[in-house]
Enzyme design. Structure first.
Site, PDB file in Angstrom:
ATOM      1  N   TRP A 126      -2.733  -2.651  -1.604  1.00  0.00           N
ATOM      2  CA  TRP A 126      -2.293  -4.015  -1.918  1.00  0.00           C
ATOM      3  C   TRP A 126      -3.014  -4.894  -0.915  1.00  0.00           C
ATOM      4  CZ3 TRP A 126       0.843  -8.249  -0.408  1.00  0.00           C
ATOM      5  CH2 TRP A 126       1.263  -9.042  -1.487  1.00  0.00           C
TER       6      TRP A 126
ATOM      7  N   CYS B 204       0.827  -1.213   0.000  1.00  0.00           N
ATOM      8  CA  CYS B 204       0.000   0.000   0.000  1.00  0.00           C
ATOM      9  C   CYS B 204       0.855   1.255   0.000  1.00  0.00           C
ATOM     10  CB  CYS B 204      -0.876   0.032   1.239  1.00  0.00           C
ATOM     11  SG  CYS B 204      -1.924  -1.404   1.390  1.00  0.00           S
TER      12      CYS B 204
ATOM     13  N   GLU C  52      19.626 -19.312 -11.907  1.00  0.00           N
ATOM     14  CA  GLU C  52      18.669 -18.470 -12.632  1.00  0.00           C
ATOM     15  C   GLU C  52      19.153 -17.035 -12.818  1.00  0.00           C
ATOM     16  OE1 GLU C  52      14.801 -17.907 -10.767  1.00  0.00           O
ATOM     17  OE2 GLU C  52      15.712 -18.005  -8.790  1.00  0.00           O
TER      18      GLU C  52
ATOM     19  N   HIS D  69      26.705 -41.287  -4.615  1.00  0.00           N
ATOM     20  CA  HIS D  69      25.983 -42.163  -5.549  1.00  0.00           C
ATOM     21  C   HIS D  69      26.009 -41.607  -6.972  1.00  0.00           C
ATOM     22  CE1 HIS D  69      24.629 -44.657  -2.248  1.00  0.00           C
ATOM     23  NE2 HIS D  69      24.343 -43.540  -1.601  1.00  0.00           N
TER      24      HIS D  69
ATOM     25  N   LYS E 167      18.784 -20.437  -7.191  1.00  0.00           N
ATOM     26  CA  LYS E 167      19.060 -18.988  -7.153  1.00  0.00           C
ATOM     27  C   LYS E 167      20.276 -18.677  -8.003  1.00  0.00           C
ATOM     28  CE  LYS E 167      16.125 -17.739  -6.134  1.00  0.00           C
ATOM     29  NZ  LYS E 167      14.870 -18.227  -5.648  1.00  0.00           N
TER      30      LYS E 167
ATOM     31  N   LYS F 189       8.151 -13.380 -14.046  1.00  0.00           N
ATOM     32  CA  LYS F 189       7.807 -13.376 -12.624  1.00  0.00           C
ATOM     33  C   LYS F 189       6.579 -14.241 -12.365  1.00  0.00           C
ATOM     34  CE  LYS F 189       8.335 -12.233  -8.387  1.00  0.00           C
ATOM     35  NZ  LYS F 189       9.366 -13.028  -7.706  1.00  0.00           N
TER      36      LYS F 189
ATOM     37  N   ASN G 201      -2.073   2.367   5.797  1.00  0.00           N
ATOM     38  CA  ASN G 201      -1.111   1.323   5.456  1.00  0.00           C
ATOM     39  C   ASN G 201      -0.875   0.487   6.706  1.00  0.00           C
ATOM     40  OD1 ASN G 201      -0.804   2.472   2.984  1.00  0.00           O
ATOM     41  ND2 ASN G 201       1.347   3.035   3.231  1.00  0.00           N
ATOM     42  N   GLY G 202      -0.729  -0.815   6.545  1.00  0.00           N
ATOM     43  CA  GLY G 202      -0.465  -1.680   7.698  1.00  0.00           C
ATOM     44  C   GLY G 202      -1.631  -2.617   7.938  1.00  0.00           C
TER      45      GLY G 202
ATOM     46  N   ARG H 273       5.433   0.002  -6.249  1.00  0.00           N
ATOM     47  CA  ARG H 273       5.369  -0.819  -5.037  1.00  0.00           C
ATOM     48  C   ARG H 273       4.421  -2.002  -5.187  1.00  0.00           C
ATOM     49  NH1 ARG H 273       6.567   2.262  -0.258  1.00  0.00           N
ATOM     50  NH2 ARG H 273       4.943   1.174   0.856  1.00  0.00           N
TER      51      ARG H 273
ATOM     52  N   GLU I  72      17.330 -24.926  -3.479  1.00  0.00           N
ATOM     53  CA  GLU I  72      16.970 -23.519  -3.647  1.00  0.00           C
ATOM     54  C   GLU I  72      18.222 -22.658  -3.897  1.00  0.00           C
ATOM     55  OE1 GLU I  72      14.487 -21.889  -4.307  1.00  0.00           O
ATOM     56  OE2 GLU I  72      14.822 -19.841  -3.621  1.00  0.00           O
TER      57      GLU I  72
HETATM   58  C1  F6R Z   1      12.535 -18.817  -8.711  1.00  0.00           C
HETATM   59  C2  F6R Z   1      11.140 -18.506  -8.858  1.00  0.00           C
HETATM   60  C3  F6R Z   1      10.258 -19.496  -9.513  1.00  0.00           C
HETATM   61  C4  F6R Z   1       8.873 -19.492  -8.869  1.00  0.00           C
HETATM   62  C5  F6R Z   1       7.914 -20.393  -9.661  1.00  0.00           C
HETATM   63  C6  F6R Z   1       6.556 -20.478  -8.988  1.00  0.00           C
HETATM   64  O1  F6R Z   1      13.231 -17.811  -8.051  1.00  0.00           O
HETATM   65  O2  F6R Z   1      10.696 -17.451  -8.490  1.00  0.00           O
HETATM   66  O3  F6R Z   1      10.812 -20.760  -9.489  1.00  0.00           O
HETATM   67  O4  F6R Z   1       8.986 -19.919  -7.552  1.00  0.00           O
HETATM   68  O5  F6R Z   1       7.768 -19.917 -10.960  1.00  0.00           O
HETATM   69  O6  F6R Z   1       5.973 -19.225  -8.893  1.00  0.00           O
HETATM   70  P1  F6R Z   1       4.804 -18.941  -7.881  1.00  0.00           P
HETATM   71  O7  F6R Z   1       5.347 -19.081  -6.501  1.00  0.00           O
HETATM   72  O8  F6R Z   1       4.380 -17.536  -8.189  1.00  0.00           O
HETATM   73  O9  F6R Z   1       3.735 -19.940  -8.167  1.00  0.00           O
END
Ligand code: F6R
Length: 594
Positions: free
Chosen positions: A73, A2, A474, A490, A471, A589, A97-98, A27, A467
């Site tokens: 938001w 927000c 990617e 293995h 990171k 995203k 906000n909050g 934001r 993970e």
């Molecule tokens: C990696 C990443 C992706 C998401 C995946 C699922 O950093 O962001 O692997 O985790 O595309 O996305 P959501 O969580 O939005 O379903």
């Protein structure tokens, strides 16, 4: 997240309010609204973009030189027009906000007093509460209302009676922009910057009254006037949007102490775990997700099985949806998604619903398709995640899965106090790990030219190894794999030589000694080792080329603390390579195609 903007001066307020909201768009938000005071308080609000709001004929008709505005938001209530701010009572308009944590109790009390609510938000409570306690002085009314409210509040209030804006800060930032014969307010310096570089940052617990003759600030609890310093903003707009960080990803990594605290806020109380999730009769949990969310799901399996003794399966949503899974109404299908729009996860959810399983969503974006379609949900409350690589959503997912595990445990009559205390200590531990950023950057310099990386861990730190590898690959385009540490022998051990650095997650837990033995195996084959540990002993000092020390956290939750150095390492490597950290190639995203 927000955003608040407001204006009092001699110019027409509406165009300035719209401009202010446009500055807050970065934001993330799902609805927007303005209130301009002429003779009356005139409100126009709309779900969707500020651009849509701007086009409304009713907006161009708003006349007046005093107003407040908001981008919302959603946290409580869907992102629809009635839930957008400003909210009105008889003689006040507010933007907030909050989160008002005790909104349920306050709402009930106000309804009994005859107040009528028109939205599903926690924020509307503030408008009616101020009206309820008002006795001629708006600042006192705001102060009194805030004393009844639990939670975070950044607030701006317009009154029907006076040409003034009252703003308050408690747990949510608020800035006054000081112009020549005009004043601005905002939750974010980015919106004030086009008008003035002179600002007053309200401090915690302060309330300010802005009128045509200037502003006064008081301390809400004592009522004593304070004379805050007017500061000069030296940052550029781009700097401010990223909070001074060079990238959204780094900003989001650094937000984690707050976002984890937000995920837990009000959900662990003296009365136990507060989640609106019905887990009675659940015999099995099936977690379905993609990517980073799938990794948090794997961690969830460890947590739920260990803490609550409920069997858990974890599946990639893309596999689950096509493999004709065996489900029953006694299953709880948990879908995890930051965006709430991932096509495979959504399809998996719909399949689970078709066969009559109960569904629960762990989603960040309120109002997203998954959030709307699940039977019940736990919102992550991480705020908008803009960097494509998920960071803060991941740790919030783990925090929410921990809450779910505790809820299941509590339902079985097992004690939760130790885990609850552990969970609540995470934000502080994460804060102290963030201080390692510069040393991790130095470490990254050494590995920037590598072509491969192996990540190894055990227990919850195995999914974290996956993970960490994700990171790195990617955003830095370095090939990386994660494995359970013991699996190395293995197969992957064949790859070990001086060109295959290995990142060991080796914080103290029941498998620590075994992980150290795995280090030995790498060392004796000439591999280079980075060890993430919670204490340094002679053995690790001998084996590892580089050691990162993080605060000790319990076996179940160390994963949250350990995630931070992995995120920082990937970030610094990618940044040193000059890559587009926030928008890595080929990635989106929100993956809305299967
Ligand atoms: C990696 C990443 C992706 C998401 C995946 C699922 O950093 O962001 O692997 O985790 O595309 O996305 P959501 O969580 O939005 O379903």
């Amino acid at each position: 997240m927000c955003g608040i903007f407001g204006y009092i001066g001699s110019q027409q307020a509406c165009p300035l309010l719209i401009q202010g909201l446009e500055r807050l768009e970065y934001r993330g938000y799902d609805s927007a609204g303005v209130c301009v005071k002429d003779i009356d308080l005139q409100v126009v609000k709309q779900e969707g973009r500020v651009g849509d709001l701007k086009q409304l004929p009713s907006v161009s008709k708003l006349k007046g030189t005093l107003g407040i505005a908001h981008t919302r938001w959603a946290t409580h209530g869907a992102p629809v027009k009635k839930n957008a701010h400003p909210h009105l009572s008889k003689s006040f308009a507010i933007v907030h906000n909050g989160i008002v944590e005790n909104h349920g109790t306050l709402r009930l009390m106000l309804e009994q007093e005859g107040f009528e609510f028109v939205s599903d938000t926690d924020s509307e409570v503030l408008a009616h509460l101020i009206e309820h306690v008002y006795a001629g002085d708006v600042v006192s009314a705001v102060s009194q209302a805030l004393s009844l409210v639990e939670g975070a509040v950044g607030l701006a209030v317009l009154s029907q009676e006076y040409d003034s804006i009252v703003v308050a800060r408690r747990g949510s930032p608020m800035i006054i922009g000081v112009g020549k014969d005009e004043l601005f307010i905002s939750s974010d310096a980015a919106a004030v910057l086009p008008h003035t570089r002179s600002v007053v940052y309200l401090k915690e617990g302060q309330i300010a009254l802005l009128s045509r003759s200037g502003y006064e600030v008081v301390d809400a609890s004592s009522g004593v006037s304070v004379h805050p310093e007017v500061e000069r903003i030296s940052w550029t707009l781009e700097h401010i949007e990223k909070g001074g960080y060079p990238h959204f990803m780094l900003k989001e990594i650094f937000e984690q102490p707050r976002t984890i605290a937000e995920a837990l806020r009000g959900r662990l109380t003296d009365k136990g775990v507060q989640l609106s999730v019905d887990v009675s009769g659940v015999e099995r949990i099936v977690i379905v997700a993609c990517g980073t969310s799938w990794h948090s799901g794997l961690i969830g399996k460890y947590l739920i099985e260990r803490l609550a003794r409920v069997p858990v399966e974890v599946d990639y949503a893309s596999e689950f949806r096509y493999r004709e899974p065996v489900l029953s109404p006694k299953d709880l299908v948990v879908v995890i998604s930051q965006s709430g729009e991932t096509a495979d996860t959504l399809a998996a959810l719909r399949l689970a619903k078709r066969v009559g399983a109960k569904t629960l969503g762990l989603v960040n974006v309120v109002g997203s398709t998954i959030a709307r379609e699940v039977d019940s949900g736990i919102f992550l409350r991480a705020g908008p995640e803009i960097g494509v690589a998920s960071t803060k959503a991941f740790t919030s997912q783990v925090a929410c899965l921990s809450l779910l595990a505790l809820k299941l445990r509590e339902d079985k009559g097992m004690p939760i106090a130790r885990f609850a205390a552990e969970l609540l200590s995470l934000p502080e531990k994460v804060s102290s790990v963030l201080e390692l950023s510069e040393s991790i950057k130095k470490l990254a310099e050494e590995f920037v030219s590598e072509k491969n990386f192996l990540y190894l861990g055990r227990g919850t730190n195995f999914p974290l190894a996956l993970e960490g590898a994700l990171k790195l690959k990617e955003i830095s385009y370095i090939h990386a794999e994660g494995y359970p540490a013991a699996e190395m022998k293995h197969g992957p051990i064949a790859l070990i030589d001086e060109h295959m650095p290995v990142f060991f997650i080796a914080t103290k837990d029941s498998s620590y000694e075994k992980v150290v033995s795995n280090m030995q195996e790498v060392r004796s084959r000439g591999g280079r080792i980075v060890a993430l540990v919670s204490s340094v002993d002679a053995e690790v000092s001998k084996l590892a080329d580089h050691i990162i020390v993080v605060p000790y956290a319990s076996e179940e939750l160390s994963v949250v603390v350990n995630a931070i150095p992995l995120q920082l390492f990937a970030y610094h490597v990618a940044n040193l390579k000059g890559l587009d950290v926030d928008k890595p190639r080929n990635l989106a995203k929100s993956v809305t195609v299967e």
